[in-house]
Design an enzyme around this catalytic site. Structure first.
Site, mmCIF file in Angstrom:
data_model
loop_
_atom_site.group_PDB
_atom_site.id
_atom_site.type_symbol
_atom_site.label_atom_id
_atom_site.label_comp_id
_atom_site.label_asym_id
_atom_site.label_seq_id
_atom_site.Cartn_x
_atom_site.Cartn_y
_atom_site.Cartn_z
ATOM 1 N N LYS A 67 48.540 32.021 33.941
ATOM 2 C CA LYS A 67 49.346 30.803 33.788
ATOM 3 C C LYS A 67 49.811 30.543 32.349
ATOM 4 O O LYS A 67 50.917 30.049 32.142
ATOM 5 C CB LYS A 67 48.584 29.595 34.331
ATOM 6 N N ASP A 104 51.422 21.954 39.513
ATOM 7 C CA ASP A 104 50.049 21.625 39.942
ATOM 8 C C ASP A 104 49.789 20.128 39.844
ATOM 9 O O ASP A 104 49.194 19.522 40.740
ATOM 10 C CB ASP A 104 49.022 22.349 39.059
#
Ligand code: ATR
Length: 276
Positions: A67, A104
């Site tokens: 990420k 997210d």
């Protein structure tokens, strides 16, 4: 109908539910979608990403352990990715530039507000963990002006670094042992990967009260050790299934311009988990 190519890149990815979820969204939106899984070790991540987009791919979901590198690789970024320095979505823009987003946080917020009926304003929130998942959800949680967000991590330095990164007065790092004797939190989020090893972060019981909502960001077909612990202390619990579906819906919106109806898909996803 032209087939759109999207996918998930991570290591490992074999057991991911993302293909199921995106294919169900695509069926709902009548989009022809080819959603692929790419297992890439850290050293090969940049090349595999470039290859995917050079071959005409439109978007990639990014998971562990890539990420932070995904964010660094992109030429443009959405607000949440900029603020957190981590991205779970890469999109090829017209002209070929690469954009990073982090869905997210918004996925978690939608799960909390829409599915679990939790209002974050003026609440006390505890996040266990200080890795990429914790970083990714902080901007969206801060946006609703909670009273405070406390970050507690097994390795305290990492929590302190995360707090320094955000420089926000609502955010504080507290070493795990110092949580003993604290007042219970309104929301306790397990953003560690402990559940994947069948463990739970070593939080003191004081963190949980009868009015606490305890969310594990890992999804599972049965309650995780963290959820079992919180349930035994009287808390309401949720796993990461809802957030997974909601963050996927936000990726889908970025790539296809349509936000799927997540309620029916979440239901379908839960029944698949039970039957597997
Ligand atoms: P992610 O992107 O999932 O956040 P990560 O950056 O590897 O992945 O971070 C994992 C997080 O889970 C960290 O906060 C880690 O704590 P450390 O910083 O002390 O390593 C936490 N974690 C993993 N296993 C854990 C366990 N058994 N107990 C408590 N925390 C754990």
């Amino acid at each position: 109908m032209t087939t759109v190519r999207c996918g998930l890149i991570g290591h490992p990815v074999a057991h991911s539910r993302s293909p199921d979820i995106h294919r169900a969204f695509a069926a709902q939106a009548s989009i022809a979608l080819d959603y692929v899984l790419i297992d890439a070790e850290p050293g090969e991540f940049p090349d595999r990403v470039r290859e995917f987009f050079a071959d005409g791919g439109r978007g990639l979901n990014v998971t562990l352990p890539h990420k932070a590198v995904a964010f660094a690789l992109a030429e443009e970024a959405g607000d949440e990715a900029w603020q957190s320095g981590v991205a779970n979505v890469l999109t090829r823009l017209p002209g070929g530039r690469l954009r990073a987003d982090n869905t997210d946080g918004i996925g978690l917020v939608r799960e909390l507000t829409k599915n679990l009926g939790f209002d974050r304003a003026d609440r006390r929130i505890l996040i266990a963990g200080a890795g990429g998942v914790a970083a990714g959800i902080i901007p969206s949680l801060l946006a609703a002006k909670p009273r405070e967000i406390v970050i507690a991590n097994r390795t305290p330095d990492r929590a302190a670094r995360l707090v320094k990164h955000f420089e926000n007065q609502r955010l504080a790092a507290i070493p795990l042992p110092d949580l003993r004797g604290s007042q219970s939190f309104d929301l306790v989020i397990n953003a560690t990967s402990a559940s994947l090893e069948g463990k739970r972060p070593d939080l003191p019981d004081d963190a949980i009260g009868k009015a606490t909502l305890a969310c594990d960001l890992v999804y599972a077909d049965e309650p995780t050790p963290f959820m079992r612990w919180a349930t035994a202390l009287g808390a309401r619990t949720a796993d990461g299934g809802g957030m997974l579906v909601e963050q996927a819906a936000e990726s889908f919106l970025l790539w296809h311009g349509i936000r799927p109806d997540t309620v029916s898909i979440l239901h379908h996803f839960r029944s698949r988990l039970q039957s597997d």
